[in-house]
Design a protein around this motif. Sequence first.
Motif, short mmCIF file in Angstrom:
data_model
loop_
_atom_site.label_atom_id
_atom_site.label_comp_id
_atom_site.label_asym_id
_atom_site.label_seq_id
_atom_site.Cartn_x
_atom_site.Cartn_y
_atom_site.Cartn_z
N ALA A 20 0.85 -1.19 0.00
CA ALA A 20 0.00 0.00 0.00
C ALA A 20 0.88 1.23 0.00
O ALA A 20 1.91 1.28 0.67
CB ALA A 20 -0.91 -0.01 1.21
N GLU A 21 0.50 2.21 -0.76
CA GLU A 21 1.18 3.49 -0.82
C GLU A 21 0.13 4.59 -0.78
O GLU A 21 -1.02 4.37 -1.13
CB GLU A 21 2.00 3.61 -2.10
N THR A 22 0.55 5.76 -0.38
CA THR A 22 -0.34 6.92 -0.39
C THR A 22 -0.12 7.69 -1.68
O THR A 22 1.01 7.99 -2.05
CB THR A 22 -0.06 7.83 0.81
N LEU A 23 -1.20 8.00 -2.37
CA LEU A 23 -1.14 8.75 -3.61
C LEU A 23 -2.08 9.94 -3.47
O LEU A 23 -3.26 9.78 -3.18
CB LEU A 23 -1.56 7.88 -4.79
N VAL A 24 -1.54 11.13 -3.66
CA VAL A 24 -2.34 12.34 -3.61
C VAL A 24 -2.44 12.88 -5.02
O VAL A 24 -1.44 13.04 -5.71
CB VAL A 24 -1.68 13.39 -2.68
N GLY A 25 -3.67 13.16 -5.45
CA GLY A 25 -3.86 13.66 -6.80
C GLY A 25 -5.31 13.99 -7.07
O GLY A 25 -6.13 14.05 -6.15
#
Length: 65
Positions: A20-25
Amino acid sequence: MQAGHLVFAFLLLASIATRAETLVGTVVGVADGDTVTVLDADHQQHKIRVGGVDAPDMQVPSINA
């Protein structure tokens, strides 16, 4: 359990591990009920599919109540 079966089981479990990774967009597109395209700060597109969600495809007509 034989050694071959044990190795196979280990490889199978290792191959289905998730990360899991955090992606902001910003969401710039919706492919299906569970798949979106996100544009990040570097202007790269990421196709994200939400697992474990039972969402209809875009081609499936909805029922309006």
